[in-house]
Design a protein around this motif. Structure first.
Motif, PDB file in Angstrom:
ATOM      1  N   GLU A 191       0.847  -1.182   0.000  1.00 26.23           N
ATOM      2  CA  GLU A 191       0.000   0.000   0.000  1.00 26.23           C
ATOM      3  C   GLU A 191       0.891   1.243   0.000  1.00 26.23           C
ATOM      4  N   ASN A 192       0.294   2.394  -0.287  1.00 19.65           N
ATOM      5  CA  ASN A 192       1.073   3.625  -0.292  1.00 19.65           C
ATOM      6  C   ASN A 192       1.733   3.843   1.066  1.00 19.65           C
ATOM      7  N   PRO A 193       3.036   4.112   1.099  1.00 25.24           N
ATOM      8  CA  PRO A 193       3.675   4.455   2.380  1.00 25.24           C
ATOM      9  C   PRO A 193       3.032   5.710   2.961  1.00 25.24           C
ATOM     10  N   THR A 194       2.855   5.729   4.266  1.00 26.11           N
ATOM     11  CA  THR A 194       2.213   6.852   4.944  1.00 26.11           C
ATOM     12  C   THR A 194       3.129   7.367   6.047  1.00 26.11           C
ATOM     13  N   PHE A 195       3.300   8.681   6.080  1.00 26.78           N
ATOM     14  CA  PHE A 195       4.073   9.320   7.139  1.00 26.78           C
ATOM     15  C   PHE A 195       3.115   9.774   8.246  1.00 26.78           C
ATOM     16  N   VAL A 196       3.500   9.533   9.487  1.00 27.35           N
ATOM     17  CA  VAL A 196       2.676   9.923  10.642  1.00 27.35           C
ATOM     18  C   VAL A 196       3.521  10.783  11.569  1.00 27.35           C
ATOM     19  N   LEU A 197       3.031  11.987  11.843  1.00 21.66           N
ATOM     20  CA  LEU A 197       3.726  12.909  12.742  1.00 21.66           C
ATOM     21  C   LEU A 197       2.887  13.075  14.004  1.00 21.66           C
ATOM     22  N   CYS A 198       3.551  13.008  15.151  1.00 23.42           N
ATOM     23  CA  CYS A 198       2.865  13.126  16.439  1.00 23.42           C
ATOM     24  C   CYS A 198       3.601  14.140  17.304  1.00 23.42           C
ATOM     25  N   THR A 199       2.912  15.187  17.742  1.00 22.31           N
ATOM     26  CA  THR A 199       3.553  16.217  18.556  1.00 22.31           C
ATOM     27  C   THR A 199       3.816  15.703  19.956  1.00 22.31           C
ATOM     28  N   GLU A 200       4.835  16.261  20.580  1.00 22.41           N
ATOM     29  CA  GLU A 200       5.220  15.831  21.921  1.00 22.41           C
ATOM     30  C   GLU A 200       4.842  16.839  22.993  1.00 22.41           C
TER      31      GLU A 200
END
Length: 427
Positions: A414-423
């Motif tokens: 599947e399409n690679p997905t980037f996930v960003l999570c704030t700290e």
């Protein structure tokens, strides 16, 4: 000197009044309570139709002020209160030695007693319980109540739908919008569940009904009403990574199950959280957020008409009542929404900086999870978060699923997905 005050729960009408409660009312010199309770239980007493702590305090403070004035006439007895004037003036009235405050139902069941016990903490306070509508109603139905989920929708926000979905038996105190509560349950697919409706319990015009929710009808708008619903097929699971095939889908892009599971792990939703799903699409993430925040609220923000329709269909499909759909673009439509605990941004329409800034303005500690597929979107998002001084974690998910090809199994990515999570709000 502390005042002697008794909070008296009146139960379900005169027939259910306890002997302790009867004695407390009989001994009281002064009685407070809602007018309907005063008319029933304190007809021969000096009474004031107040039941809120601030109103009772205001009335009692007036007695205190008169008692503290030094220019009073001669008092006939210690502790008496006289009107301003000289000796021999108007007749002196004794200060009430015992005050009773009447409360409907039980003092421990969605009652004004909680606020009153805090407001009157310095007084000589006694609390007398009564028979609650839950206990009385279940007794009339000849069934136990210890396993029943309880929720008050009388003067409170909340959803009956999510309680019914999660429990075998659910009891509700209903308010003026009781027709809407029943209509919402029917709309979300619970029309055939058996319900028990009670109105004016313990009063001469008491009325009970049993039947499918679709057939229940309230006898009047003014009736004090309760509802008990049985759901043998209840589902209390908090699901994550729900299979894609369970959602109603159209041409609108949908976040796939493996990515959803990672998003939910990073959001770390508590049951009472207020959540935003920005760029909600088909509502797949909205559904999982709503299942997790079953005592909270989810706001699904979407501008595409097809997406809005799919969100509505999937909310009915998963029988969710704690979601509000916001039809329009972010950030313009964020202004009137409540303070979020967390937000998932699956689509920004090129306004990532404006959206994140608007969220931080509503709650500087809001937890953000953002997805990107295009490298340009990833670069823009990283720059926005850095410019706003937000530290973040970045992960990339590459999921492959097996497909059968003759006697073999091949992996299709599947399409690679980037996930960003704030700290900024680590849980």
């Amino acid at each position: 000197m502390p005042r002697k005050i008794t909070l008296v729960a009146c139960g379900l009408g005169p027939a259910s009044l306890t002997l302790e409660a009867q004695a407390a009312i009989a001994e009281a010199d002064l009685v407070f309570g809602a007018q309907r309770l005063l008319d029933t239980y304190a007809t021969s007493k000096e009474a004031y139709p107040y039941y809120k702590a601030e109103d009772i305090h205001r009335q009692l403070s007036q007695f205190s002020e008169v008692n503290a004035v030094g220019e009073l006439g001669e008092l006939d007895e210690p502790g008496a209160v006289g009107e301003l004037g000289k000796a021999g003036g108007p007749k002196v009235q004794p200060w009430p030695e015992h005050i009773a405050i009447l409360i409907s139902g039980d003092t421990g069941f969605y009652s004004a007693a909680r606020q009153l016990t805090q407001a009157l903490a310095e007084d000589d306070l006694t609390v007398l319980p009564g028979i609650s509508s839950l206990v009385g109603f279940c007794a009339k139905l000849k069934r136990p109540w210890q396993d029943v989920a309880v929720k008050s929708l009388h003067g409170r926000t909340g959803s009956a739908v999510d309680t019914v979905r999660r429990h075998a038996s659910s009891f509700f105190l209903l308010g003026p919008d009781k027709d809407l509560v029943l209509a919402d349950l029917i709309d979300k697919g619970f029309a055939d569940l058996t319900g028990y409706l009670g109105e004016n319990l313990g009063l001469p015009d008491e009325h009970l009904q049993r039947g499918p929710l679709r057939d229940l009808q309230f006898s009047s708008e003014e009736a004090l009403s309760v509802l008990l619903v049985d759901n043998p097929a209840y589902d209390s699971r908090v699901r994550s990574g729900i299979p894609d095939g369970e959602f109603i889908r159209g041409d609108v892009p949908m976040t796939k199950s493996a990515v959803r599971a990672w998003i939910m792990a990073n959001l770390a939703i508590r049951p009472e959280d207020v959540c935003f799903d920005i760029g909600a699409g088909t509502g797949s993430c909205t559904v999982e957020m709503a299942l997790a925040a079953y005592e909270g609220r989810v706001y699904a923000i979407e501008k595409d008409p097809e997406g809005l329709d799919l969100i509505r269909q999937n909310l009915r499909r998963f029988q969710l009542g704690n979601v509000e759909i916001v039809a329009g673009p972010a950030p313009e439509f964020l202004a009137d929404l409540p303070r979020p605990d967390l937000a998932f941004i699956g689509g920004s329409g090129g306004k990532m900086a404006e959206i994140v800034t608007a969220l931080l303005a509503k709650n500087p500690q809001v937890r953000l999870v953002i997805t990107a597929i295009a490298l340009e979107t990833l670069a823009q998002t990283c720059q926005v978060l850095s410019d706003l001084g937000l530290a973040f974690e970045l992960s990339q998910l590459a999921v492959s699923r097996g497909q059968k090809a003759g006697p073999y199994h091949l992996l299709k990515g599947e399409n690679p997905t980037f996930v960003l999570c704030t700290e900024n709000c680590r849980r």
